[in-house]
Design a protein around this motif. Structure first.
Motif, PDB file in Angstrom:
ATOM      1  N   ALA A  35     -10.018 -14.742   5.735  1.00 47.74           N
ATOM      2  CA  ALA A  35     -11.040 -15.011   5.058  1.00 47.74           C
ATOM      3  C   ALA A  35     -12.081 -13.870   4.860  1.00 47.74           C
ATOM      4  CB  ALA A  35     -11.987 -15.973   6.037  1.00 47.74           C
ATOM      5  N   GLU A  36     -11.758 -12.696   5.868  1.00 49.44           N
ATOM      6  CA  GLU A  36     -12.720 -11.506   5.934  1.00 49.44           C
ATOM      7  C   GLU A  36     -11.807 -10.204   6.486  1.00 49.44           C
ATOM      8  OE1 GLU A  36     -16.983 -10.018   7.326  1.00 49.44           O
ATOM      9  OE2 GLU A  36     -15.950 -11.502   8.545  1.00 49.44           O
ATOM     10  N   TYR A  37     -11.661  -9.594   5.713  1.00 47.75           N
ATOM     11  CA  TYR A  37     -10.811  -8.242   6.238  1.00 47.75           C
ATOM     12  C   TYR A  37     -11.612  -6.893   5.886  1.00 47.75           C
ATOM     13  CZ  TYR A  37      -6.518  -5.542   7.465  1.00 47.75           C
ATOM     14  OH  TYR A  37      -5.804  -4.617   7.992  1.00 47.75           O
ATOM     15  N   THR A  38     -12.520  -6.403   6.452  1.00 48.51           N
ATOM     16  CA  THR A  38     -13.193  -4.779   6.163  1.00 48.51           C
ATOM     17  C   THR A  38     -12.416  -3.713   7.167  1.00 48.51           C
ATOM     18  OG1 THR A  38     -14.791  -5.409   7.465  1.00 48.51           O
ATOM     19  CG2 THR A  38     -15.037  -6.129   5.104  1.00 48.51           C
ATOM     20  N   TYR A  39     -12.613  -2.470   6.641  1.00 49.06           N
ATOM     21  CA  TYR A  39     -12.144  -1.383   7.469  1.00 49.06           C
ATOM     22  C   TYR A  39     -12.675  -0.166   6.742  1.00 49.06           C
ATOM     23  CZ  TYR A  39      -8.623   0.196   4.072  1.00 49.06           C
ATOM     24  OH  TYR A  39      -7.683   0.363   3.003  1.00 49.06           O
ATOM     25  N   GLU A  40     -12.768   1.081   7.276  1.00 43.87           N
ATOM     26  CA  GLU A  40     -12.795   2.205   6.695  1.00 43.87           C
ATOM     27  C   GLU A  40     -11.852   3.155   7.221  1.00 43.87           C
ATOM     28  OE1 GLU A  40     -16.848   3.958   7.311  1.00 43.87           O
ATOM     29  OE2 GLU A  40     -17.758   1.903   7.253  1.00 43.87           O
ATOM     30  N   PHE A  41     -11.346   4.058   6.334  1.00 45.84           N
ATOM     31  CA  PHE A  41     -10.577   5.164   6.430  1.00 45.84           C
ATOM     32  C   PHE A  41     -11.127   6.565   6.277  1.00 45.84           C
ATOM     33  CE2 PHE A  41      -7.518   8.430   5.499  1.00 45.84           C
ATOM     34  CZ  PHE A  41      -6.498   8.113   6.324  1.00 45.84           C
ATOM     35  N   ASN A  42     -11.431   7.275   7.355  1.00 45.35           N
ATOM     36  CA  ASN A  42     -12.071   8.669   7.212  1.00 45.35           C
ATOM     37  C   ASN A  42     -11.263   9.559   7.796  1.00 45.35           C
ATOM     38  OD1 ASN A  42     -14.788   7.543   6.275  1.00 45.35           O
ATOM     39  ND2 ASN A  42     -14.893   6.556   8.251  1.00 45.35           N
ATOM     40  N   GLU A  43     -10.529  10.492   6.893  1.00 45.28           N
ATOM     41  CA  GLU A  43      -9.664  11.436   7.301  1.00 45.28           C
ATOM     42  C   GLU A  43     -10.468  12.595   7.860  1.00 45.28           C
ATOM     43  OE1 GLU A  43     -10.719  12.927   3.037  1.00 45.28           O
ATOM     44  OE2 GLU A  43     -10.204  11.051   3.771  1.00 45.28           O
ATOM     45  N   TYR A  44      -9.521  13.345   8.902  1.00 44.54           N
ATOM     46  CA  TYR A  44     -10.315  14.443   9.767  1.00 44.54           C
ATOM     47  C   TYR A  44     -10.323  15.709   9.006  1.00 44.54           C
ATOM     48  CZ  TYR A  44     -10.849  11.381  13.643  1.00 44.54           C
ATOM     49  OH  TYR A  44     -11.053  10.288  14.444  1.00 44.54           O
ATOM     50  N   GLY A  45      -9.706  15.845   7.948  1.00 44.00           N
ATOM     51  CA  GLY A  45      -9.193  17.094   6.972  1.00 44.00           C
ATOM     52  C   GLY A  45      -7.980  17.072   6.384  1.00 44.00           C
ATOM     53  N   PRO A  46      -7.390  18.136   5.842  1.00 42.14           N
ATOM     54  CA  PRO A  46      -6.061  18.016   5.225  1.00 42.14           C
ATOM     55  C   PRO A  46      -5.084  17.885   6.535  1.00 42.14           C
ATOM     56  CG  PRO A  46      -7.206  20.190   4.898  1.00 42.14           C
ATOM     57  CD  PRO A  46      -8.105  19.273   5.830  1.00 42.14           C
ATOM     58  N   ALA A  47      -4.258  17.125   5.942  1.00 43.67           N
ATOM     59  CA  ALA A  47      -2.911  17.286   6.884  1.00 43.67           C
ATOM     60  C   ALA A  47      -2.224  18.467   7.324  1.00 43.67           C
ATOM     61  CB  ALA A  47      -1.705  16.285   6.246  1.00 43.67           C
ATOM     62  N   LEU A  48      -1.670  18.381   8.253  1.00 49.26           N
ATOM     63  CA  LEU A  48      -0.998  19.789   8.965  1.00 49.26           C
ATOM     64  C   LEU A  48       0.495  19.592   8.550  1.00 49.26           C
ATOM     65  CD1 LEU A  48      -2.243  20.037  12.448  1.00 49.26           C
ATOM     66  CD2 LEU A  48      -3.166  21.319  10.622  1.00 49.26           C
ATOM     67  N   VAL A  49       0.831  20.352   7.465  1.00 43.78           N
ATOM     68  CA  VAL A  49       2.176  20.156   6.863  1.00 43.78           C
ATOM     69  C   VAL A  49       3.054  21.369   7.624  1.00 43.78           C
ATOM     70  CG1 VAL A  49       3.556  19.986   4.891  1.00 43.78           C
ATOM     71  CG2 VAL A  49       1.387  18.891   4.925  1.00 43.78           C
ATOM     72  N   ASN A  50       4.358  20.931   7.854  1.00 41.13           N
ATOM     73  CA  ASN A  50       5.421  22.142   8.331  1.00 41.13           C
ATOM     74  C   ASN A  50       6.571  21.404   7.630  1.00 41.13           C
ATOM     75  OD1 ASN A  50       6.950  24.151   9.469  1.00 41.13           O
ATOM     76  ND2 ASN A  50       6.746  23.323  11.442  1.00 41.13           N
ATOM     77  N   GLY A  51       6.983  22.209   6.328  1.00 38.82           N
ATOM     78  CA  GLY A  51       7.994  21.998   5.572  1.00 38.82           C
ATOM     79  C   GLY A  51       7.902  20.443   5.213  1.00 38.82           C
ATOM     80  N   ASP A  52       9.006  19.624   5.606  1.00 38.71           N
ATOM     81  CA  ASP A  52       9.127  18.275   5.128  1.00 38.71           C
ATOM     82  C   ASP A  52       8.140  17.141   6.224  1.00 38.71           C
ATOM     83  OD1 ASP A  52      10.398  18.946   2.916  1.00 38.71           O
ATOM     84  OD2 ASP A  52      12.330  18.294   3.822  1.00 38.71           O
ATOM     85  N   MET A  53       7.473  17.711   7.013  1.00 35.05           N
ATOM     86  CA  MET A  53       6.798  16.897   8.137  1.00 35.05           C
ATOM     87  C   MET A  53       5.329  17.232   8.200  1.00 35.05           C
ATOM     88  SD  MET A  53       9.436  17.275  11.261  1.00 35.05           S
ATOM     89  CE  MET A  53       8.953  18.862  11.883  1.00 35.05           C
ATOM     90  N   ALA A  54       4.524  16.107   8.468  1.00 33.85           N
ATOM     91  CA  ALA A  54       3.061  16.371   8.412  1.00 33.85           C
ATOM     92  C   ALA A  54       2.434  15.227   9.350  1.00 33.85           C
ATOM     93  CB  ALA A  54       2.639  15.902   6.982  1.00 33.85           C
TER      94      ALA A  54
END
Length: 196
Positions: A122-141
């Motif tokens: 009946a209700e579903y609220t959330y927030e998504f707040n990233e801490y900054g860019p992802a750490l990417v190493n090749g094909d992994m993040a």
């Protein structure tokens, strides 16, 4: 419902995950990247094969091997969980967009159990707040984010609140995701996820 450690398993993403899983590698010290991210334009929707539910596809800006796209993919994955919960849909898209992710499997199982029990949200609220860019190493993040869940209200067929699938008050949960770039999909997939 309780997990093996006795912690309450919360509703869908945050509620299912908060008491169940730890993201491997999140607490390990990470060296700062010495290279700047490359700028890559998001591919056009026409150039990409469809991915995700037809009514809620993975956006093109999340389908590039860049730090920003990795964050956008995790943002999408969290939003997809809500979409599937609110529409009482088969959680298979979560599994198709993950690989060897125990938490992702647990979320899918919880959503499937909700559908089988005829629970709805009946209700579903959330927030998504990233801490900054992802750490990417090749094909992994690695992506760090704050997930604020709630209020979330699950109800049974008679409209009664299901307490162990609901969260009355907002709660901030320090969270993270590990991702793997898949050339065959032209997309990231989640390999590890924790919320809380």
């Amino acid at each position: 419902m309780r997990d093996l450690r006795g912690g309450l398993i919360r509703t869908t993403l945050g509620c299912v995950l908060a008491g169940t899983v730890l993201l491997t590698g999140c607490s390990e010290k990470q060296e700062a990247s010495t290279t700047l991210p490359t700028t890559a334009a998001a591919p056009t929707t026409e150039a990409l094969p469809p991915l995700g539910p037809a009514d809620f596809p993975v956006p093109a800006e999340a389908r590039v091997n860049t730090p920003g796209a990795a964050v956008e993919f995790v943002r999408y994955y969290v939003a997809l969980t809500k979409h599937l919960a609110m529409t009482a849909r088969d959680p298979q898209p979560l599994l198709r967009l993950s690989e060897d992710c125990r938490t992702c499997n647990q979320i899918a199982q919880a959503l499937a159990a909700d559908v089988a029990a005829n629970y709805s949200y009946a209700e579903y609220t959330y927030e998504f707040n990233e801490y900054g860019p992802a750490l990417v190493n090749g094909d992994m993040a690695e992506v760090g984010f704050a997930y604020v869940q709630g209020p979330i209200t699950a109800v049974d067929e008679s409209g009664q609140v299901v307490p162990d699938r609901s969260a009355a008050s907002p709660e901030m949960l320090q969270s993270g995701a590990s991702l793997l770039w898949k050339d065959d999909l032209q997309s990231w997939v989640i390999t590890g996820l924790t919320v809380g």
